[in-house]
Scaffold this active site. Sequence first.
Site, PDB file in Angstrom:
ATOM      1  N   SER A 216       0.862  -1.175   0.000  1.00  0.00           N
ATOM      2  CA  SER A 216       0.000   0.000   0.000  1.00  0.00           C
ATOM      3  C   SER A 216       0.896   1.220   0.000  1.00  0.00           C
ATOM      4  O   SER A 216       1.995   1.212   0.568  1.00  0.00           O
ATOM      5  CB  SER A 216      -0.902  -0.032   1.227  1.00  0.00           C
ATOM      6  N   LYS A 217       0.404   2.280  -0.639  1.00  0.00           N
ATOM      7  CA  LYS A 217       1.236   3.486  -0.743  1.00  0.00           C
ATOM      8  C   LYS A 217       1.541   4.045   0.626  1.00  0.00           C
ATOM      9  O   LYS A 217       2.460   4.813   0.813  1.00  0.00           O
ATOM     10  CB  LYS A 217       0.552   4.534  -1.623  1.00  0.00           C
ATOM     11  N   ARG A 218       0.755   3.652   1.608  1.00  0.00           N
ATOM     12  CA  ARG A 218       0.982   4.168   2.971  1.00  0.00           C
ATOM     13  C   ARG A 218       1.993   3.330   3.761  1.00  0.00           C
ATOM     14  O   ARG A 218       2.317   3.641   4.884  1.00  0.00           O
ATOM     15  CB  ARG A 218      -0.347   4.225   3.720  1.00  0.00           C
ATOM     16  N   ASP A 219       2.454   2.246   3.151  1.00  0.00           N
ATOM     17  CA  ASP A 219       3.401   1.353   3.824  1.00  0.00           C
ATOM     18  C   ASP A 219       4.760   2.061   3.936  1.00  0.00           C
ATOM     19  O   ASP A 219       5.475   2.203   2.953  1.00  0.00           O
ATOM     20  CB  ASP A 219       3.548   0.091   2.947  1.00  0.00           C
ATOM     21  N   GLN A 224       8.535   3.339  -2.248  1.00  0.00           N
ATOM     22  CA  GLN A 224       7.679   2.839  -3.324  1.00  0.00           C
ATOM     23  C   GLN A 224       7.663   3.672  -4.596  1.00  0.00           C
ATOM     24  O   GLN A 224       7.056   3.282  -5.576  1.00  0.00           O
ATOM     25  CB  GLN A 224       6.252   2.725  -2.803  1.00  0.00           C
TER      26      GLN A 224
END
Length: 447
Positions: A216-219, A224
């Site tokens: 997830s982009k929030r990881d 990323q």
Amino acid sequence: MKKVRVRYAPSPTGLLHIGNARSALFNYLFARHYGGDFIIRIEDTDIERNVEGGEASQLDNLRWLGIDWDESPDKGGPFGPYRQLERLELYQKYAHDLLDKGLAYKDFREDATDYAIRFKVPEKETFHFQDLVRGDVKFESKDVEDWIILKDNGIPTYNFAVVIDDHLMEITHVLRGEEHVTNTPKQLMVYDAFGWDKPLFGHMAIIVNEEKKKLSKRDENIIQFISEYRDLGYLPDAMFNFISLLGWSPTGNEEILSPQEIIEQFDPSRLSKAPAMFDKDKLTYVNSRYLKNLGIDELAQMSRPFLESNNIPILNEEWLHQLLRLFQERMSYVGEIVTLYQAFIHESLTLSQEGLAFLVENKSTLVLETFKNQLQKAPFNRENIELAIRQTGQEAQVKGKPLFMGLRIATTGDMHGPSLPDLLVLLGETLVHSRLDQTLKQLRGAL
Ligand code: GLU
């Protein structure tokens, strides 16, 4: 066989993410493997989500990765325009064709004169397709409700525009992320409604993190965005290589492959159905393999900006080469030269308790004094420093750790590190002598 034509169709809603880069790369590899065309189409109909500069930065980062293309908004081509917002009349025309055929209907919002156009989903039909990755995929029409193809502002929805474009642009294969599998039945219905041939579809497995959760982009544990790797000094060929392994495997055991080798081997039958794990250690490994193969001039050129922006003084080109020769084996990305420099070549010397205790225990004063004298006998270079270490050993009658570790602690403050003569050359004569004096003073105080 028809000429292969594939596309990467990003929405310009942000920076180039690892997942998008993988979609672009696989389409590129597929096109180049089969001698086909690779097209970039910008899907910008979700106006609120578009970001300024999103398209340019995507293209720029793809270029950096070493991907090129045959048709795009910036290059043009026979099937343009390649931005969906520049094709609105086409979608409107085709949506009205479906209205005329009775395959779609007007949907008026309360009291409004404007209307959206909704697709009439056929009843009791099963939609099948042979996915290049997943095999037979089936959907029932009862699970899909009548859906909007053209909004009341004249802008198409993704599932409609994508079909019009893929058809008009003569796309033969649609390779995209697994999250689009559920969109495919809607798209198949549109092909059927117009009586058009369908492309072949292939949905690439999701990318997961080390906990097996979808990336997830929030990881925050995983970098990323391609631009971030670029800024840290990862190498484009290494990134190309690493990303190619996210859901594809080469024919042999060798995973370190050049772009050309990957193109030659790339074959959709080797795409994996199982989730692709983003393995950070593997990326580090792949990148360091590429770094080791860089010529020193190229590495120097790449390292300069990192050192300069961290105010690290580069004495001259030779000094820079020596620095890089010393650390090239240890670096996993170019920007790491800054941390390595700071860890080993720091200006100030601080002896740890442990280091000082070592010198006291081994009564190192004599060794250090002898080394200082030896150093003064010949010009300060690698060979002479090596010689001075050997002669110090003989003269002071010490060897092994008390000699080597003692000198290292006294001159660098560290118990361990890379080759000492190399390190001392980089520190320079003045600093080495002043450090020896400083340590001797401390040692006399401690005794
Ligand atoms: N614009 C879509 C996306 O960014 C493209 C999906 C497709 O390839 O059909 O996910």
